[in-house]
Design a protein around this motif. Sequence first.
Motif, PDB file in Angstrom:
ATOM      1  N   PRO A  41     124.564  29.714 -46.961  1.00 19.30           N
ATOM      2  CA  PRO A  41     125.205  29.281 -48.191  1.00 19.30           C
ATOM      3  C   PRO A  41     125.244  30.435 -49.189  1.00 19.30           C
ATOM      4  CG  PRO A  41     122.997  28.394 -48.105  1.00 19.30           C
ATOM      5  CD  PRO A  41     123.249  29.093 -46.785  1.00 19.30           C
ATOM      6  N   LEU A  42     126.367  30.558 -49.882  1.00 22.25           N
ATOM      7  CA  LEU A  42     126.597  31.663 -50.804  1.00 22.25           C
ATOM      8  C   LEU A  42     125.935  31.401 -52.150  1.00 22.25           C
ATOM      9  CD1 LEU A  42     128.085  34.302 -51.519  1.00 22.25           C
ATOM     10  CD2 LEU A  42     130.011  32.875 -52.236  1.00 22.25           C
ATOM     11  N   HIS A  43     125.272  32.415 -52.658  1.00 23.52           N
ATOM     12  CA  HIS A  43     124.724  32.326 -54.007  1.00 23.52           C
ATOM     13  C   HIS A  43     124.915  33.659 -54.712  1.00 23.52           C
ATOM     14  CE1 HIS A  43     121.113  34.586 -52.817  1.00 23.52           C
ATOM     15  NE2 HIS A  43     121.108  33.829 -51.741  1.00 23.52           N
ATOM     16  N   CYS A  44     124.959  33.604 -56.017  1.00 18.44           N
ATOM     17  CA  CYS A  44     125.099  34.789 -56.848  1.00 18.44           C
ATOM     18  C   CYS A  44     123.959  34.771 -57.854  1.00 18.44           C
ATOM     19  CB  CYS A  44     126.451  34.771 -57.562  1.00 18.44           C
ATOM     20  SG  CYS A  44     126.785  36.273 -58.523  1.00 18.44           S
ATOM     21  N   PRO A  45     123.350  35.909 -58.094  1.00 16.37           N
ATOM     22  CA  PRO A  45     123.569  37.185 -57.442  1.00 16.37           C
ATOM     23  C   PRO A  45     123.016  37.188 -56.019  1.00 16.37           C
ATOM     24  CG  PRO A  45     121.823  37.389 -59.074  1.00 16.37           C
ATOM     25  CD  PRO A  45     122.362  35.992 -59.172  1.00 16.37           C
ATOM     26  N   MET A  46     123.613  38.047 -55.192  1.00 15.22           N
ATOM     27  CA  MET A  46     123.161  38.173 -53.809  1.00 15.22           C
ATOM     28  C   MET A  46     121.958  39.119 -53.775  1.00 15.22           C
ATOM     29  SD  MET A  46     126.830  38.246 -51.855  1.00 15.22           S
ATOM     30  CE  MET A  46     126.112  38.137 -50.210  1.00 15.22           C
ATOM     31  N   PRO A  47     121.094  38.975 -52.785  1.00 12.11           N
ATOM     32  CA  PRO A  47     119.867  39.787 -52.732  1.00 12.11           C
ATOM     33  C   PRO A  47     120.113  41.289 -52.680  1.00 12.11           C
ATOM     34  CG  PRO A  47     119.794  38.035 -51.100  1.00 12.11           C
ATOM     35  CD  PRO A  47     121.169  38.020 -51.698  1.00 12.11           C
ATOM     36  N   ASN A  48     121.252  41.724 -52.117  1.00  6.02           N
ATOM     37  CA  ASN A  48     121.504  43.161 -51.994  1.00  6.02           C
ATOM     38  C   ASN A  48     122.142  43.781 -53.231  1.00  6.02           C
ATOM     39  OD1 ASN A  48     123.955  41.872 -51.671  1.00  6.02           O
ATOM     40  ND2 ASN A  48     124.609  43.097 -49.943  1.00  6.02           N
ATOM     41  N   MET A  49     122.352  42.997 -54.285  1.00  6.88           N
ATOM     42  CA  MET A  49     122.919  43.543 -55.520  1.00  6.88           C
ATOM     43  C   MET A  49     121.859  44.333 -56.270  1.00  6.88           C
ATOM     44  SD  MET A  49     125.247  40.514 -57.038  1.00  6.88           S
ATOM     45  CE  MET A  49     126.854  40.184 -56.346  1.00  6.88           C
ATOM     46  N   VAL A  50     122.289  45.400 -56.919  1.00  3.55           N
ATOM     47  CA  VAL A  50     121.365  46.247 -57.674  1.00  3.55           C
ATOM     48  C   VAL A  50     120.669  45.429 -58.757  1.00  3.55           C
ATOM     49  CG1 VAL A  50     121.193  48.251 -59.183  1.00  3.55           C
ATOM     50  CG2 VAL A  50     122.679  48.324 -57.186  1.00  3.55           C
ATOM     51  N   ALA A  51     121.438  44.641 -59.482  1.00  3.24           N
ATOM     52  CA  ALA A  51     120.863  43.804 -60.548  1.00  3.24           C
ATOM     53  C   ALA A  51     120.740  42.372 -60.039  1.00  3.24           C
ATOM     54  CB  ALA A  51     121.727  43.882 -61.795  1.00  3.24           C
ATOM     55  N   TRP A  52     119.992  42.194 -58.963  1.00  3.74           N
ATOM     56  CA  TRP A  52     119.872  40.885 -58.323  1.00  3.74           C
ATOM     57  C   TRP A  52     119.269  39.838 -59.244  1.00  3.74           C
ATOM     58  CZ3 TRP A  52     114.997  39.013 -58.230  1.00  3.74           C
ATOM     59  CH2 TRP A  52     113.974  39.939 -58.365  1.00  3.74           C
ATOM     60  N   ASP A  53     118.610  40.269 -60.305  1.00  4.35           N
ATOM     61  CA  ASP A  53     117.997  39.328 -61.236  1.00  4.35           C
ATOM     62  C   ASP A  53     118.741  39.287 -62.582  1.00  4.35           C
ATOM     63  OD1 ASP A  53     117.297  41.828 -62.129  1.00  4.35           O
ATOM     64  OD2 ASP A  53     115.201  41.319 -62.489  1.00  4.35           O
ATOM     65  N   SER A  54     120.035  39.587 -62.563  1.00 10.78           N
ATOM     66  CA  SER A  54     120.805  39.669 -63.803  1.00 10.78           C
ATOM     67  C   SER A  54     121.110  38.312 -64.426  1.00 10.78           C
ATOM     68  CB  SER A  54     122.112  40.423 -63.559  1.00 10.78           C
ATOM     69  OG  SER A  54     122.900  39.752 -62.597  1.00 10.78           O
ATOM     70  N   HIS A  55     121.078  37.257 -63.631  1.00 12.38           N
ATOM     71  CA  HIS A  55     121.270  35.898 -64.154  1.00 12.38           C
ATOM     72  C   HIS A  55     120.643  34.915 -63.176  1.00 12.38           C
ATOM     73  CE1 HIS A  55     124.528  34.978 -61.279  1.00 12.38           C
ATOM     74  NE2 HIS A  55     125.148  36.058 -61.657  1.00 12.38           N
ATOM     75  N   PRO A  56     120.494  33.657 -63.566  1.00 14.47           N
ATOM     76  CA  PRO A  56     119.903  32.671 -62.649  1.00 14.47           C
ATOM     77  C   PRO A  56     120.734  32.542 -61.372  1.00 14.47           C
ATOM     78  CG  PRO A  56     120.096  31.757 -64.854  1.00 14.47           C
ATOM     79  CD  PRO A  56     120.840  33.057 -64.854  1.00 14.47           C
ATOM     80  N   ARG A  57     120.079  32.278 -60.269  1.00 14.77           N
ATOM     81  CA  ARG A  57     120.786  32.087 -59.004  1.00 14.77           C
ATOM     82  C   ARG A  57     121.609  30.808 -59.075  1.00 14.77           C
ATOM     83  NH1 ARG A  57     117.687  31.941 -53.352  1.00 14.77           N
ATOM     84  NH2 ARG A  57     117.395  34.099 -53.947  1.00 14.77           N
ATOM     85  N   VAL A  58     122.864  30.920 -58.676  1.00 19.40           N
ATOM     86  CA  VAL A  58     123.754  29.773 -58.633  1.00 19.40           C
ATOM     87  C   VAL A  58     124.424  29.754 -57.261  1.00 19.40           C
ATOM     88  CG1 VAL A  58     125.655  31.065 -59.716  1.00 19.40           C
ATOM     89  CG2 VAL A  58     125.665  28.597 -59.779  1.00 19.40           C
TER      90      VAL A  58
END
Length: 68
Positions: A21-38
């Motif tokens: 299932p797709l969620h943002c931010p994805m784990p491989n993003m540099v700023a993976w903690d830039s906003h709550p996971r949705v």
Amino acid sequence: MAQVLHENTQRIIEVSSSDLPLHCPMPNMVAWDSHPRVFLPIEVKGEALCPYCGTMYVLKGGAMGHGH
């Protein structure tokens, strides 16, 4: 005037069924903690827009059919 694009804003990311299932931010993003996971429902339309950062996700191969 050129628009400056910042990380996690106004970009398009192609994902595959292995990313579901797709969620943002994805784990491989540099700023993976830039906003709550949705979690994003990409399976029906083949694309989904993150309401927090504006990233557009496009599913390789398009929308998935329902297996009923």
